[in-house]
Design an enzyme around this catalytic site. Sequence first.
Site, PDB file in Angstrom:
ATOM      1  NE  ARG A 144      -3.545  -2.213   2.819  1.00  0.00           N
ATOM      2  CZ  ARG A 144      -3.287  -3.308   3.519  1.00  0.00           C
ATOM      3  NH1 ARG A 144      -2.102  -3.434   4.129  1.00  0.00           N
ATOM      4  NH2 ARG A 144      -4.183  -4.268   3.615  1.00  0.00           N
ATOM      5  CE  LYS A 168      -6.349  -0.754   4.763  1.00  0.00           C
ATOM      6  NZ  LYS A 168      -7.650  -0.982   4.087  1.00  0.00           N
ATOM      7  CG  HIS A 238      -4.216   0.549  -3.971  1.00  0.00           C
ATOM      8  ND1 HIS A 238      -3.531   0.496  -2.773  1.00  0.00           N
ATOM      9  CD2 HIS A 238      -5.191  -0.388  -3.885  1.00  0.00           C
ATOM     10  CE1 HIS A 238      -4.072  -0.431  -2.000  1.00  0.00           C
ATOM     11  NE2 HIS A 238      -5.080  -0.997  -2.646  1.00  0.00           N
ATOM     12  NE  ARG A 241      -2.891  -3.741  -1.207  1.00  0.00           N
ATOM     13  CZ  ARG A 241      -2.471  -4.521  -0.214  1.00  0.00           C
ATOM     14  NH1 ARG A 241      -1.193  -4.745  -0.046  1.00  0.00           N
ATOM     15  NH2 ARG A 241      -3.349  -5.078   0.615  1.00  0.00           N
ATOM     16  CG  HIS A 264      -6.216  -8.709   1.649  1.00  0.00           C
ATOM     17  ND1 HIS A 264      -6.393  -9.160   0.349  1.00  0.00           N
ATOM     18  CD2 HIS A 264      -6.028  -7.366   1.548  1.00  0.00           C
ATOM     19  CE1 HIS A 264      -6.296  -8.148  -0.485  1.00  0.00           C
ATOM     20  NE2 HIS A 264      -6.070  -7.050   0.216  1.00  0.00           N
ATOM     21  CE1 TYR A 273      -6.346  -7.290  -6.631  1.00  0.00           C
ATOM     22  CE2 TYR A 273      -6.380  -8.447  -4.533  1.00  0.00           C
ATOM     23  CZ  TYR A 273      -6.249  -7.278  -5.252  1.00  0.00           C
ATOM     24  OH  TYR A 273      -6.027  -6.096  -4.602  1.00  0.00           O
TER      25      TYR A 273
END
Length: 293
Positions: A144, A168, A238, A241, A264, A273
Amino acid sequence: MMINKAYEIYLTLEKHLQKRSVEEYIRDVNEYVTFLNENNLVISDFNITDLELYISRCKSRGLSSYALARKISSLRSFCRFLQLKEYRNDNPSTFLEQPKKGTIYPTVFSEEEVDSILELIDLSKPIGIRDRALFELIYSCGLRISEVASLTMESLFLNEGIIKIRGKGDKDRYVPIGDAAIYWLDVYLKDSRPKLMKSSCLSTFCFLNNRGQVLSRKGIWKNFKALLQKANLEGKVHTLRHSFATHLLKGGADLRSVQELLGHADISTTQVYTHYNTNELEDQYRKYHPYEN
């Protein structure tokens, strides 16, 4: 203390949300508070009918189901906060329906497009070497923009071929680096970064601007946008990514491994994806199956 400020502290310190998420929640709540003020309502008195009227007005503005879902999530969070902190005794958002969000498939670059973008970087200046190392690293590790901007020197383990990423929720993960990214990082760290360093600003961050300070997210975005214009391509930082994940799955990587590499929390986020691989399989079927020819 004003409720909005108390709510911001709650999101940051108790819910551990990232700055950008906090800003989005606060913006949504401020918009709703404005609606309450315009209708002579106060925090302690609004009910489910008022919430539904507000959402209805948002719909009339043509907001997408995704945007509406985000606003409802913000309102639910705010109502839980009001009840938890005893600003009111009930939670009027309990029966607020959440609209279904349609699947949004991310934009990706082809492998050839990634190469063309990277090849357009001017390597005659230290900031060019920096950008080559920067964007190689983002694509190589699926980072990110916030993760690469906050990357510190102590998080690099080039001899081992890995980096430590703070993602995150302040969760750390270790990600392997590709050979191309290692090469350009080595060139940048040995040659270009010392030229960008200023004795008055000894930064521990990996990527620096021409003033010797940490390269901001805005600076990274601006530089990448200029490259895309040269390449005549559409996308964002992004998108590198997204491309990283898509190309891994296309090459045979398993979904769980890609989830771990991306950081994730939920594998359903990674599953988006697989859409590209499904489309490619269908194209191959229609191209080569004898009953389709």
